[in-house]
Design an enzyme around this catalytic site. Sequence first.
Site, mmCIF file in Angstrom:
data_model
loop_
_atom_site.group_PDB
_atom_site.id
_atom_site.type_symbol
_atom_site.label_atom_id
_atom_site.label_comp_id
_atom_site.label_asym_id
_atom_site.label_seq_id
_atom_site.Cartn_x
_atom_site.Cartn_y
_atom_site.Cartn_z
ATOM 1 N N HIS A 1 2.357 6.512 3.088
ATOM 2 C CA HIS A 1 1.935 7.903 3.001
ATOM 3 C C HIS A 1 2.503 8.741 4.145
ATOM 4 C CE1 HIS A 1 -0.901 6.998 6.194
ATOM 5 N NE2 HIS A 1 -1.392 6.005 5.466
ATOM 6 N N HIS B 1 2.501 7.415 7.757
ATOM 7 C CA HIS B 1 3.555 6.474 8.127
ATOM 8 C C HIS B 1 4.884 7.199 8.330
ATOM 9 C CE1 HIS B 1 0.839 3.383 6.117
ATOM 10 N NE2 HIS B 1 0.906 3.039 7.383
ATOM 11 N N LYS C 1 0.850 -1.190 0.000
ATOM 12 C CA LYS C 1 0.000 0.000 0.000
ATOM 13 C C LYS C 1 0.886 1.240 0.000
ATOM 14 C CE LYS C 1 -4.420 -1.228 2.088
ATOM 15 N NZ LYS C 1 -5.352 -0.883 3.187
#
Length: 578
Positions: free
Chosen positions: A141, A144, A138
């Site tokens: 972004h 994180h 994933k």
Amino acid sequence: MACFFRRSIAAQLSRIYGQHEEFFIPLLSVVPVSKKRPSPDVQLTVRSLVKSGVLPPDEDLAAQTSCLAKQLKEDGVVEDVIPGREAINFRINKLLLAEKLLDSVHTEPESFGLKSELFRSLRRGRTLVEYSSPNIAKKFHAGHLRSTIIGNFIANLKEALGNEVIRVNYLGDWGMQFGLLGAGFQRLGSQEKLKENALQHLFEVYVQVNQEAEQDESIRLAAAEFFRRLEQHEEQALSLWEQFRDITVKEYRRIYERLGIHFDHYSGESFHQSKMQDVLKDLQCRGLLKTTEKGTGVVDLSEAGDMSSYCTVLRSDGTSLYITRDIAAAVDRKELLNFDEMIYVTDKSQSSHFRQLFQILQMLGHRWAERCVHVPFGLVQGMSTRSGDVVFLEDVLDEARNRMLQNMQQSKTSKELADPALTAELLGISALIIKDLKRPLISDYKFNWEQVLQAQGDTGVFLQYTHARLCSLLRTHASVSHTHFDPHHLQDSRSLSALQHLLRYDEVLLQSSLELQPRHLVNFLITLCHLVSSAHRELPVKGSPPAVAQARLRLFSCACSVLANGMRILGITPVEKM
């Protein structure tokens, strides 16, 4: 070193009240430097004496302050006792301040402030910090990135204060999204593309299959079936999942290395599958696991036992949820790593999740759940590259480095550097870190590249610039000895302001640790840079008499050491040239 001065005042309080002087040391605080007027050095609030039981609570605070002030004496350390309405301020001997403080930093530059008696009240032992924790395949972004920066600061600070720290990256490597990814890869994936750009290909597959699943029930069913096979450890599904995980961890290690961040454990939800069944059995044995009409397994969290508040821990098909795996992970970690405290660093949207997690752990009889903490943080808006939205952390790091390199090339003051790209990378990361850590963590903020990368203002680049200037000054005058110095040459207002500020370092570290908030340390370092920059302008070394030059170099050298130490705790690598 502030404890030397606190102890001297505490000794007087000990004689007055009959308590041991150790009792009074935490009640004395260093006064922040004022820009407008000379500041006293140390303060004692009479309310703190009332709160700690030394003084009765029902008497007039102003009268108690006046009475105590009359009993306190000036001595070789305390030059002036200044009573206020509800506090007593102390001015300390400034020659002694310069001598003791700078000798302390010079003798043990890396441990200055870390051996303070203020830290005796802190719980020591083994601290487990879970942070970063991206989901495989994933977007990595901005959330994180925030978790990575904040968690690294907490781990660094705990380590600096004497804790044994275990750094855990708890990857999102299980759950229904892997059912989607697995089912999607079997239809859309390519082993060749995995070899070319693994993370990008997995991300593209996930995005496409996710979009298709919204319209196609058969894809959702295929995803659920793939995840069921995973939970039953079916060989083909497990083999594909292991390949995705290995690829991702390898790639993330490389990116974390750029940030100067390491983890002791790359674990994940998948690591605790065996423990999960034990947790479900434990919940069942204790009568905590209820089955709803829909067939889901839930735990009643309501005070009245009326299911007005509950947490789902098992789907109707028998597969686990995020909360189930987190309960298992916590129990497993306690058994395997025997932590004394565990700190989770995630965004504030997960606050409810962690309240439920800690409550269920306590319901299971795990008293150590009281020592589990969630550190929530707000959202970042506007962090995008010139080419569009950020997909991976690496895009952010590349953007910071490239913009910083461009700024350096346009600057007239840039030095000749052996590796300009590496310096630009370190400066860009410093800028990202300070922008992220300078406000309360819970706050959302808007990201602006131009503001973040400025050398002026309260930025990471300003911290690095100040450190590099101090390093340059010390290199230029390397032949001048400052092993011995005369503190009489550091009695001007600029020097004294810097010295008074350095005296607060241990208090700032304590406050940062108690609140798990980096802004206290960031603000301390930014103020230190402003004070040192002012002193650097007004107090030249070149052309000064040797004794004056030696004293000033000692001040600048010690300020440079403390600045570098604080930056490292924040996760910043100090640069010596820029």
